[in-house]
Design a protein around this motif. Sequence first.
Motif, PDB file in Angstrom:
ATOM      1  N   ARG A  28     -42.835 -50.121  37.503  1.00 17.54           N
ATOM      2  CA  ARG A  28     -44.149 -49.511  37.725  1.00 17.54           C
ATOM      3  C   ARG A  28     -44.644 -48.793  36.470  1.00 17.54           C
ATOM      4  O   ARG A  28     -43.852 -48.427  35.616  1.00 17.54           O
ATOM      5  N   THR A  29     -45.955 -48.558  36.457  1.00 12.21           N
ATOM      6  CA  THR A  29     -46.561 -47.930  35.280  1.00 12.21           C
ATOM      7  C   THR A  29     -46.218 -46.433  35.218  1.00 12.21           C
ATOM      8  O   THR A  29     -45.819 -45.833  36.225  1.00 12.21           O
ATOM      9  N   THR A  71     -48.343 -44.096  35.005  1.00 10.33           N
ATOM     10  CA  THR A  71     -49.257 -43.396  35.918  1.00 10.33           C
ATOM     11  C   THR A  71     -48.659 -43.343  37.320  1.00 10.33           C
ATOM     12  O   THR A  71     -48.707 -42.308  37.985  1.00 10.33           O
ATOM     13  N   ALA A  72     -48.115 -44.480  37.763  1.00 11.06           N
ATOM     14  CA  ALA A  72     -47.551 -44.522  39.117  1.00 11.06           C
ATOM     15  C   ALA A  72     -46.375 -43.556  39.234  1.00 11.06           C
ATOM     16  O   ALA A  72     -46.236 -42.844  40.232  1.00 11.06           O
ATOM     17  N   PHE A  74     -45.911 -40.873  37.436  1.00 12.16           N
ATOM     18  CA  PHE A  74     -46.494 -39.532  37.408  1.00 12.16           C
ATOM     19  C   PHE A  74     -46.985 -39.125  38.800  1.00 12.16           C
ATOM     20  O   PHE A  74     -46.764 -38.012  39.270  1.00 12.16           O
ATOM     21  N   PHE A  75     -47.633 -40.070  39.468  1.00 13.36           N
ATOM     22  CA  PHE A  75     -48.148 -39.787  40.809  1.00 13.36           C
ATOM     23  C   PHE A  75     -47.017 -39.465  41.787  1.00 13.36           C
ATOM     24  O   PHE A  75     -47.107 -38.536  42.576  1.00 13.36           O
ATOM     25  N   LYS A 105     -42.265 -48.040  48.025  1.00 14.68           N
ATOM     26  CA  LYS A 105     -43.653 -48.444  48.294  1.00 14.68           C
ATOM     27  C   LYS A 105     -44.347 -47.426  49.197  1.00 14.68           C
ATOM     28  O   LYS A 105     -45.502 -47.056  48.972  1.00 14.68           O
ATOM     29  N   ALA A 109     -44.842 -44.076  47.206  1.00 16.38           N
ATOM     30  CA  ALA A 109     -45.921 -44.188  46.210  1.00 16.38           C
ATOM     31  C   ALA A 109     -47.285 -44.183  46.899  1.00 16.38           C
ATOM     32  O   ALA A 109     -48.211 -43.510  46.447  1.00 16.38           O
ATOM     33  N   PHE A 110     -47.402 -44.897  48.007  1.00 15.54           N
ATOM     34  CA  PHE A 110     -48.681 -44.950  48.729  1.00 15.54           C
ATOM     35  C   PHE A 110     -49.126 -43.540  49.140  1.00 15.54           C
ATOM     36  O   PHE A 110     -50.267 -43.134  48.906  1.00 15.54           O
ATOM     37  N   TYR A 150     -50.278 -41.457  46.099  1.00 14.01           N
ATOM     38  CA  TYR A 150     -51.618 -41.818  45.619  1.00 14.01           C
ATOM     39  C   TYR A 150     -52.685 -41.164  46.490  1.00 14.01           C
ATOM     40  O   TYR A 150     -53.686 -40.660  45.998  1.00 14.01           O
ATOM     41  N   LEU A 151     -52.464 -41.202  47.784  1.00 13.50           N
ATOM     42  CA  LEU A 151     -53.459 -40.653  48.716  1.00 13.50           C
ATOM     43  C   LEU A 151     -53.544 -39.125  48.582  1.00 13.50           C
ATOM     44  O   LEU A 151     -54.622 -38.539  48.668  1.00 13.50           O
ATOM     45  N   VAL A 193     -52.108 -36.702  46.072  1.00 10.71           N
ATOM     46  CA  VAL A 193     -52.034 -35.806  44.904  1.00 10.71           C
ATOM     47  C   VAL A 193     -53.371 -35.166  44.497  1.00 10.71           C
ATOM     48  O   VAL A 193     -53.487 -33.936  44.501  1.00 10.71           O
ATOM     49  N   PRO A 194     -54.432 -35.936  44.160  1.00 15.68           N
ATOM     50  CA  PRO A 194     -55.680 -35.262  43.756  1.00 15.68           C
ATOM     51  C   PRO A 194     -56.255 -34.418  44.891  1.00 15.68           C
ATOM     52  O   PRO A 194     -56.730 -33.296  44.655  1.00 15.68           O
TER      53      PRO A 194
END
Lengths: 136, 469
Positions: free
Chosen positions: B28-29, B31-32, B34-35, B164, B167-168, B171-172, B174-175
């Motif tokens: 994974r990247t 960014t991923a 980091f998230f 998976k 990570a999902f 993403y939803l 963190v911000p």
Amino acid sequence: MISLENLKKHVSIYLAFCAATALVGTILGVILIGKSPYIASPWLLATLLALVTSAIGVFRVRGIKTPYRFGVVAIQHVWWLTSIGLAGVLFYPADYFMKVAGSESVAMAVISAIWLFWGLYLIYTVHKETKVPIAP
Amino acid sequence: MGTEERKHEWIDVMGDYSLVPVPDKALRTTTAIFFVFTGVLACIAALWGGAVLGLQYTLSEMVWVAITGCLIQGIIGFLTAYMGASSRLSTYANMAWSYGRYGAFLWGLAVAGLTCGIGWFAVETWLFGVMMHDLMPGNPLMSVGVASIWGGLLMMTTAAIGIKGIAFLSYLTVPFWIVLATISFSAGIMVGGGWEKILLAQPVRPAPFGVGVAQVVGLYIAGATITADIARFAKSRVGAGLAWFVQVMVVEVFFLIGAGALVLAMGGARITEALLAVGVGLGAYLLAILGQWTTNDNNLYSGALNFTLISPISRRTLVIILGLIGTAMAAYVGFVAGASFDPFIAFLTFLGSFVPAVAGTLIADFYIYRGLYKKLPATERYKLKIGDVLPEINLTGWISTAIGGALGTWVITIGIPSINSLLISLIIYSILAIALDKAGIRLTIGRCEVTRYGLAPKWAIRRAEKGLG
């Protein structure tokens, strides 16, 4: 099946819309500092986060040639904006913001809802077309 | 695919590459990564940690305590994340070199199996119950015990899915979480009397600088030790380290200071209360639920990974078993102790002092013994190869960790206990490993051959081979 170019265009329009509206939100936030710094600070954090994410996204997406790489970058940027949109839908209509900046809050709540729902649709579409995982 | 290539294919019997290297296709990247890291941090415990600082320091002192503590965490986590991204193996698989395979399980059990998989999971689940109770005190479904039960079960779901699912959710969340936490801080400060009051506020229980740094380090030291569990999925080694460092130095410092300022303004860590007071009701609930969820699924995930080293059952089943145990413990504390702060602080203090010894041993083995002394490239230091032999027990790691942990925790009273433990074990391991190697002595027991099933135990391999046959 949507072509990569069309998908890129769709994502770019979304990101450009987010950048433009986040810029408007940031300007409103700066004006709000005079009224209440306690309201302006989270307002500015949300709009600046959205502005930076979408502006960087516009440039990153433009240069990508492979569908998979495009999918990864697009989904990451759209997720971030979608998540900020979710926060915005919840906090802008709160009394805390409405009392000080009623019409501005309503406008930002509507914009946040667009970030959220358009973003969710795009994540699904990009995932379907590029086979990139929902959370790459 | 040729026969030669097929011979080197790993078979992942435990799921989610628990005991084999992560393949290219699953990387994974930055960014991923980091998230996911930030998702772990975005939790109520981080805010409560900041709240403890708010009781002990003025605003300016708190800023320095938070930055110093986070810098230490950032450096430790950078080193362990880089290690994980280099080997593409989990923390416990990495520990097989310095502790032996069974040693990795036993020490991993202390670091993650018991502390994260059951201990932290139970504490966070209990905290979840406390927060739900604060939000709706009269509702029977929101009593500390009952909310711990449904919260614990909820948190098990993404951990059971694996990286998976984690990570999902990150993403939803963190911000969303960063924005809502900021509103909570601003609203709380405004309601509590504004910045003028905070700048003049004096702490209720003043404490020396080192105590606060130890608390900050202790808050997240287990996480800094086991970063490899997530970093093994990273495409970039430096990126994995930076993902950790940046989130700790930016996001954690912000959370700690924000929550501390809230305490100085309001007299308590009333994070969700502040949101409710200004009309962000649903946001307060989601802040509590998602915050705990993103952290606790990682705790459970890491704990279960450790148990795969000796367990014949799959990672997913282990997640469910550990999750049920942790949930039961949280519910028990919830029903008996109610909403007391004390178990949490005691738990933090213990972790802050002892767990770093394991990080010290790992860092010494990877960077000093295999890096500086043996001069192996980073990707070769913990490279799992079919046919290689690893010890079942490597006493060098056991000795250094036991001495480092004991001295740092119970004997040395000056400095920061967690750093003392880490440095002592790092120094002892480096000296012992290099001296023993020069003398040609091996302090190891047993041998374990790496098969195409990676480090999977024999009974798990037998079961898998029956299935394949």
